[in-house]
Each structure stands twice: as structure tokens, then as C-alpha cells.
Design a protein around this motif. Sequence first.
Motif, PDB file in Angstrom:
ATOM      1  N   VAL A  35     -10.617   0.373  -4.817  1.00 29.07           N
ATOM      2  CA  VAL A  35      -9.680   0.947  -5.583  1.00 29.07           C
ATOM      3  C   VAL A  35     -10.412   1.672  -6.689  1.00 29.07           C
ATOM      4  O   VAL A  35     -10.113   2.891  -6.852  1.00 29.07           O
ATOM      5  CB  VAL A  35      -8.673   0.070  -6.435  1.00 29.07           C
ATOM      6  CG1 VAL A  35      -7.948   0.623  -7.500  1.00 29.07           C
ATOM      7  CG2 VAL A  35      -8.079  -0.612  -5.158  1.00 29.07           C
ATOM      8  N   ALA A  36     -11.306   1.188  -7.226  1.00 34.50           N
ATOM      9  CA  ALA A  36     -12.424   2.067  -8.129  1.00 34.50           C
ATOM     10  C   ALA A  36     -12.790   3.245  -7.605  1.00 34.50           C
ATOM     11  O   ALA A  36     -12.922   4.391  -8.257  1.00 34.50           O
ATOM     12  CB  ALA A  36     -13.316   1.345  -8.863  1.00 34.50           C
TER      13      ALA A  36
ATOM     14  N   PHE B 117     -11.778   4.989  -5.126  1.00 35.12           N
ATOM     15  CA  PHE B 117     -10.704   5.744  -4.713  1.00 35.12           C
ATOM     16  C   PHE B 117     -10.222   6.547  -5.903  1.00 35.12           C
ATOM     17  O   PHE B 117     -10.030   7.797  -5.953  1.00 35.12           O
ATOM     18  CB  PHE B 117      -9.630   5.108  -3.933  1.00 35.12           C
ATOM     19  CG  PHE B 117      -8.553   5.954  -3.716  1.00 35.12           C
ATOM     20  CD1 PHE B 117      -8.555   6.751  -2.720  1.00 35.12           C
ATOM     21  CD2 PHE B 117      -7.116   5.967  -4.481  1.00 35.12           C
ATOM     22  CE1 PHE B 117      -7.425   7.760  -2.206  1.00 35.12           C
ATOM     23  CE2 PHE B 117      -6.224   6.845  -4.135  1.00 35.12           C
ATOM     24  CZ  PHE B 117      -6.405   7.777  -2.944  1.00 35.12           C
ATOM     25  N   VAL B 118      -9.986   5.788  -7.030  1.00 39.47           N
ATOM     26  CA  VAL B 118      -9.543   6.214  -8.333  1.00 39.47           C
ATOM     27  C   VAL B 118     -10.645   7.351  -8.883  1.00 39.47           C
ATOM     28  O   VAL B 118     -10.453   8.557  -9.494  1.00 39.47           O
ATOM     29  CB  VAL B 118      -9.412   5.343  -9.447  1.00 39.47           C
ATOM     30  CG1 VAL B 118      -9.238   5.981 -10.861  1.00 39.47           C
ATOM     31  CG2 VAL B 118      -8.269   4.296  -8.934  1.00 39.47           C
ATOM     32  N   LEU B 119     -12.042   7.191  -8.566  1.00 36.34           N
ATOM     33  CA  LEU B 119     -12.985   7.901  -9.123  1.00 36.34           C
ATOM     34  C   LEU B 119     -12.901   9.408  -8.229  1.00 36.34           C
ATOM     35  O   LEU B 119     -13.005  10.302  -8.845  1.00 36.34           O
ATOM     36  CB  LEU B 119     -14.447   7.336  -9.034  1.00 36.34           C
ATOM     37  CG  LEU B 119     -15.519   8.262  -9.071  1.00 36.34           C
ATOM     38  CD1 LEU B 119     -15.704   8.606 -10.772  1.00 36.34           C
ATOM     39  CD2 LEU B 119     -16.749   7.347  -8.858  1.00 36.34           C
TER      40      LEU B 119
ATOM     41  N   VAL C  56     -10.154  10.602  -6.809  1.00 35.33           N
ATOM     42  CA  VAL C  56      -9.071  11.486  -7.047  1.00 35.33           C
ATOM     43  C   VAL C  56      -9.190  11.957  -8.419  1.00 35.33           C
ATOM     44  O   VAL C  56      -8.793  13.374  -8.622  1.00 35.33           O
ATOM     45  CB  VAL C  56      -7.718  10.371  -6.937  1.00 35.33           C
ATOM     46  CG1 VAL C  56      -6.593  11.416  -7.566  1.00 35.33           C
ATOM     47  CG2 VAL C  56      -7.417  10.200  -5.471  1.00 35.33           C
ATOM     48  N   GLY C  57      -9.849  11.199  -9.414  1.00 35.76           N
ATOM     49  CA  GLY C  57      -9.991  11.814 -10.838  1.00 35.76           C
ATOM     50  C   GLY C  57     -10.913  12.983 -10.673  1.00 35.76           C
ATOM     51  O   GLY C  57     -10.515  14.025 -11.555  1.00 35.76           O
TER      52      GLY C  57
END
Length: 217
Positions: free
Chosen positions: A40-41, A43-45, A47-48
Amino acid sequence: MLAHEYGYPVLPGTALETPGVEEVLRRRERGVRRGVLLLVAEFVLLVGVVLLVGPTSTAAAVTAAGLVPVLAVTAGLLLLWRRARRRERLAMSTYGWQVWPCRAQEVRVISGDGQRVRGRRWGTDGRVVLLQPDGQSHCSFPPPWNGWDGPAAPRQLTDDQVWFAGDPRFGGMLAVPGGFPFRYVLRATPGKRRGSGAEDDAARRSGLMPRAWTPRS
């Protein structure tokens, strides 16, 4: 069960009921949750960064090219780890410990670093050989202490015995007497002995029986 046919002791209950086993399995299973958080981390990175620099920018393309393979590797390793933990729990909740006579010896195995003979590379590996009542080899597996990550435990066999929870046609859990260390083991080539209905049902429920497996006619 072959252990019964051979007259070998089978301990009451399942291997999962061995004191301390549940704690080791739960600690390993926490690795699945940590893997999900890492995925998840990542993926968030991704996208961010893409949103920050703009999805059509060169920087976004470079970031995606670098992070997407990392995401794929993390997801693949997570799935493999989750599958391994599930197989351990299934085997130990299905079978009780069978006490097999054994011996430790070097056996010939296929190895990428071994000597080539007739188109294959062969090497030697330390194995625990499960024995039939006449002393002949029934099958062999890697020692249970290889790769052990649990609490301190013996790293050698005593009294020429080993504990096994599974179906010797396919594999299962192998342990030093007492239950620790233990490891999941599989036969490179499944045995062809025809089992009873109960044996086959247990092998299916535990996931040990390959889907395409057929017994000797």
C-alpha cells in the motif's frame, strides 16, 4: 495412514496443538500484514508522485518505470509468503505427529551447480531419510532446521527419529522430536501408492495432493 500400517506411533491431536506452534505460525503470518502495508505504501508513493508532477510529464513516466516493477515484485513475494503460511497451517491442522525412524545422509539431487551427467546436473544434499520397517528408504526431505526462524531449538536428530505431520506420498511438516524446529516439505516426485479414502481426503483438504495426481493402478 501409512504410519499405522507400519506400526509407528501417531501422537494424539493435531500438530497445531503442539505448545508453541501457534505462536510461531502467527508470528510468520504477521509478515503477510506487513507485506500488505508495504505494498500500500509503495502504491500511495507512486500515485502521490504522479499527481505531484503531472500524469503526462516525463518525471511521472520515469517514476512509474521505476516503481511499477517494485510493486510487482512486492505483490509476487507477498502472494508466495501468504501461500506458504496457509500451507503450513493447513498441514498442521489436518495431521497429527507421526513418529518415523530415520537417518541423516547425503543424497543425490538435481542441482544447477552440480556435475552434468546424462543431460542433468547432479549434486549432493543433506537429507533426513524416512525409513520403512525393514530399514529401507521410504522418502527423504531437507532437515527441519534448515531456514528455521523460530525460538532456539535442537538442530540435530536424536534417537534416529523424526516427527512428520502429513502424507508421505506428498509431503507435510517435518520436525525434530518435540515439535521444534519444523518446516514444510514436499516430495520432488509424488509417490504413486493408492491410499484409503480417508488418506486421500486429508491430502486434498491439506492441499498436499497435486490436482493432476493419479495413483498407481
